[in-house]
Design an enzyme around this catalytic site. Structure first.
Site, PDB file in Angstrom:
ATOM      1  N   SER A  23       0.971  -1.181  -0.106  1.00 24.70           N
ATOM      2  CA  SER A  23      -0.235   0.087  -0.001  1.00 24.70           C
ATOM      3  C   SER A  23       0.739   1.180   0.150  1.00 24.70           C
ATOM      4  O   SER A  23       0.589   2.128  -0.715  1.00 24.70           O
ATOM      5  CB  SER A  23      -0.900   0.015   1.245  1.00 24.70           C
ATOM      6  OG  SER A  23      -1.754  -0.751   1.168  1.00 24.70           O
ATOM      7  N   ARG A 121     -13.763  -6.826 -10.875  1.00 21.91           N
ATOM      8  CA  ARG A 121     -14.045  -5.958  -9.491  1.00 21.91           C
ATOM      9  C   ARG A 121     -14.655  -4.676  -9.689  1.00 21.91           C
ATOM     10  O   ARG A 121     -14.337  -4.010 -10.597  1.00 21.91           O
ATOM     11  CB  ARG A 121     -12.244  -5.937  -8.812  1.00 21.91           C
ATOM     12  CG  ARG A 121     -12.084  -7.208  -8.698  1.00 21.91           C
ATOM     13  CD  ARG A 121     -10.533  -7.112  -7.990  1.00 21.91           C
ATOM     14  NE  ARG A 121     -10.679  -6.558  -6.628  1.00 21.91           N
ATOM     15  CZ  ARG A 121      -9.540  -6.126  -5.842  1.00 21.91           C
ATOM     16  NH1 ARG A 121      -8.192  -6.308  -6.424  1.00 21.91           N
ATOM     17  NH2 ARG A 121      -9.834  -5.476  -4.708  1.00 21.91           N
ATOM     18  N   SER A 162     -13.276   1.728   2.934  1.00 23.41           N
ATOM     19  CA  SER A 162     -12.305   1.278   1.871  1.00 23.41           C
ATOM     20  C   SER A 162     -11.350   2.248   1.646  1.00 23.41           C
ATOM     21  O   SER A 162     -11.664   3.576   1.368  1.00 23.41           O
ATOM     22  CB  SER A 162     -13.162   1.027   0.501  1.00 23.41           C
ATOM     23  OG  SER A 162     -12.269   0.995  -0.504  1.00 23.41           O
ATOM     24  N   ASP A 316      -6.799  -8.010   4.620  1.00 22.25           N
ATOM     25  CA  ASP A 316      -6.253  -8.791   3.907  1.00 22.25           C
ATOM     26  C   ASP A 316      -5.495 -10.176   4.225  1.00 22.25           C
ATOM     27  O   ASP A 316      -4.924 -10.874   3.811  1.00 22.25           O
ATOM     28  CB  ASP A 316      -5.093  -8.140   3.039  1.00 22.25           C
ATOM     29  CG  ASP A 316      -5.586  -7.191   2.196  1.00 22.25           C
ATOM     30  OD1 ASP A 316      -6.554  -7.019   1.523  1.00 22.25           O
ATOM     31  OD2 ASP A 316      -4.783  -5.917   1.846  1.00 22.25           O
TER      32      ASP A 316
HETATM   33  C1  S3P Z   1      -5.591  -1.175  -0.034  1.00 18.74           C
HETATM   34  C2  S3P Z   1      -6.806  -1.048   0.675  1.00 18.74           C
HETATM   35  C3  S3P Z   1      -7.655  -2.437   0.825  1.00 18.74           C
HETATM   36  C4  S3P Z   1      -6.734  -3.760   0.848  1.00 18.74           C
HETATM   37  C5  S3P Z   1      -5.720  -3.607  -0.532  1.00 18.74           C
HETATM   38  C6  S3P Z   1      -5.051  -2.428  -0.404  1.00 18.74           C
HETATM   39  C7  S3P Z   1      -5.030   0.087  -0.308  1.00 18.74           C
HETATM   40  O1  S3P Z   1      -8.667  -2.395   0.023  1.00 18.74           O
HETATM   41  O2  S3P Z   1      -7.568  -4.626   0.628  1.00 18.74           O
HETATM   42  O3  S3P Z   1      -5.051  -4.762  -0.674  1.00 18.74           O
HETATM   43  O4  S3P Z   1      -3.700   0.112  -0.526  1.00 18.74           O
HETATM   44  O5  S3P Z   1      -5.431   1.169  -0.180  1.00 18.74           O
HETATM   45  P1  S3P Z   1     -10.019  -1.594   0.127  1.00 18.74           P
HETATM   46  O6  S3P Z   1      -9.692  -0.414   0.747  1.00 18.74           O
HETATM   47  O7  S3P Z   1     -10.873  -1.307  -1.185  1.00 18.74           O
HETATM   48  O8  S3P Z   1     -10.729  -2.395   1.160  1.00 18.74           O
END
Ligand code: S3P
Length: 432
Positions: A23, A121, A162, A316
């Site tokens: 991330s 998705r 999210s 995750d």
């Molecule tokens: C992420 C946010 C999460 C996570 C993804 C990475 C990010 O998804 O599952 O692997 O880097 O902002 P969501 O924010 O859609 O739940």
């Protein structure tokens, strides 16, 4: 390598630094396009997912990308440009969603494509708020075309927690007229807020008593250049954390792991189960708290419950935590995790299917599952096509399974953890 054949493991021992945070690497690459000077990124995760972000921002708004042993130097151009060809986001939801928000605020347009998993998705969750801000977006699934510019700030209630959607709105808000507010039902990972604040964006946050989280961003033309160090990813560390807990006589040290509270829900689960875990060397590395984690094998594990605001803090990690649940004495309950259905695979369906194949009783719900343990696992064949975390979670399951476990399409781990198999061998002392 495409296929792994794995057998039960002897104790895991020693020390590794798990893969760098995915991330944060995405953000360190993408935000360079907004900076007012050359940026430097140390310890970036070099994986298929993060390469997609680097290539994308290069196509849109970077003049140079230079790499040496110390890190990657990213030089933003004076203005963003519309790329001649579609941008391929590969398997990466973070690239596609954050990029959609970034492009929406700029006077450019681009088409974003992805692989088969990403094309299934939902992108409407970002298209909808960006359209309300004034962006012109075609497509609710990839490929999507985003035509940006002339946005107005909005107040938007996200239907789900999210970080990807929240980040897309905040990035668009940097170039909107007036403030933009994103309100989520529970706090998701806050890397974007920390990073953007760190480089000069005006961002304020509010935590409401009912669990909601509001973030407000004020328009800002250019942000400061940065020198960012990426810590290790707790979502990658999670595989070794669970493996060391389950394999008798193990003790591992995982160095430099990001323990940001919005990401460290696995530690809350470990507290519920009674896992032996210790944090050492707690410190800060560019905006994020980091620590070394020491985990040792733990017998007599208690079952756990994941629901409510704990879910976004470990979203995750649920595939590997489901493997942990198979060894806990009683029924583990996972609820409020409907988001798992729209990850790289429908992780409620795929995790339940493969755990059942290995001999575990799993009940599924629309928003989660119930897993009853402890159960002896038997090896089986797992197809990890399109889902890196499935490959790694079941590689951990194989370590305590009787017989052989075959992981097909194991190359999917290149998405987030290219050195996974190497680290497995290191911790197993070179066996297998
Ligand atoms: C992420 C946010 C999460 C996570 C993804 C990475 C990010 O998804 O599952 O692997 O880097 O902002 P969501 O924010 O859609 O739940």
């Amino acid at each position: 390598m495409n296929e792994w054949i794995l057998r039960s493991s002897g104790p895991l021992r020693g020390s590794i630094r798990p893969a760098s945070d995915k991330s944060l690497t995405h953000r360190a690459f993408l935000f360079a396009g907004f900076a007012d000077g050359p940026c430097f990124v140390r310890g970036a995760l070099r994986s298929e997912d993060t390469q997609a972000s680097l290539d994308a921002v290069r196509a849109l708004g970077l003049d140079t990308v230079e790499e040496d042993a110390a890190g990657i130097r990213l030089v933003p151009s004076s203005a963003w440009r519309s790329p001649g060809e579609a941008i391929d986001c590969g398997n990466s939801g973070t690239t596609m969603r954050l990029l959609a928000g970034a492009i929406a605020g700029m006077p450019v347009s681009a088409t974003l494509t992805g692989d088969a998993s990403l094309s299934r998705r939902p992108m409407k969750r970002v298209a909808e708020p960006l359209r309300l801000m004034g962006a012109d977006i075609h497509g609710d699934f990839a490929p999507i075309t985003v035509r940006g510019g002339d946005l107005r700030g909005i107040e938007y209630h996200l239907p789900m927690a999210s970080a990807q959607v929240k980040s897309a709105i905040l990035l668009a808000g940097l170039h909107a007229e007036g403030p933009t507010v994103a309100i989520e039902p529970a706090a998701s990972r806050d890397h974007t807020e920390r990073f953007l604040k760190g480089i000069g964006a005006q961002i304020t946050e509010e935590f409401h008593l009912d669990g909601r989280h509001s973030v407000t961003v004020q328009p800002t033309e250019r942000l400061a250049a940065y020198d960012f160090t990426v810590p290790a990813d707790i979502s990658s560390a999670a595989f070794w954390m669970v493996a060391a807990t389950l394999v008798a006589d193990s003790e591992v040290r995982l160095e430099g792991v990001n323990v940001n509270r919005t990401r460290s829900g696995i530690l809350d689960v470990f507290a519920q189960c009674g896992v032996n875990v210790r944090l050492e060397n707690e410190r800060f590395e560019t905006y994020e708290p980091v620590a070394d984690l020491i985990i040792s094998a733990t017998p007599n594990l208690k079952p756990f419950e994941i629901s409510g605001d704990l879910v976004p803090r470990l979203i995750d990690e649920i595939p590997v935590l489901a493997v942990l649940a198979t060894q806990c004495d009683g029924t583990t309950i996972i609820r409020d995790a409907r988001e798992l259905r729209v990850k790289e695979t429908d992780r409620i369906a795929t995790v339940a299917m493969y755990l059942r194949a290995m001999g575990v009783g799993v009940e599924t719900f629309d928003d989660g599952m119930a897993i009853t343990g402890p159960r002896a696992l038997t090896g089986d064949t797992i197809d990890a096509a399109g889902d890196h975390r499935l490959a790694m979670a079941f590689a951990v399951a194989s370590m305590i399974a009787e017989g052989e476990t075959k992981i097909l399409n194991a190359h999917s781990v290149a998405t987030s953890y290219p050195d996974f198999d190497k680290h497995r061998r290191t911790l197993q002392g070179g066996s297998n």
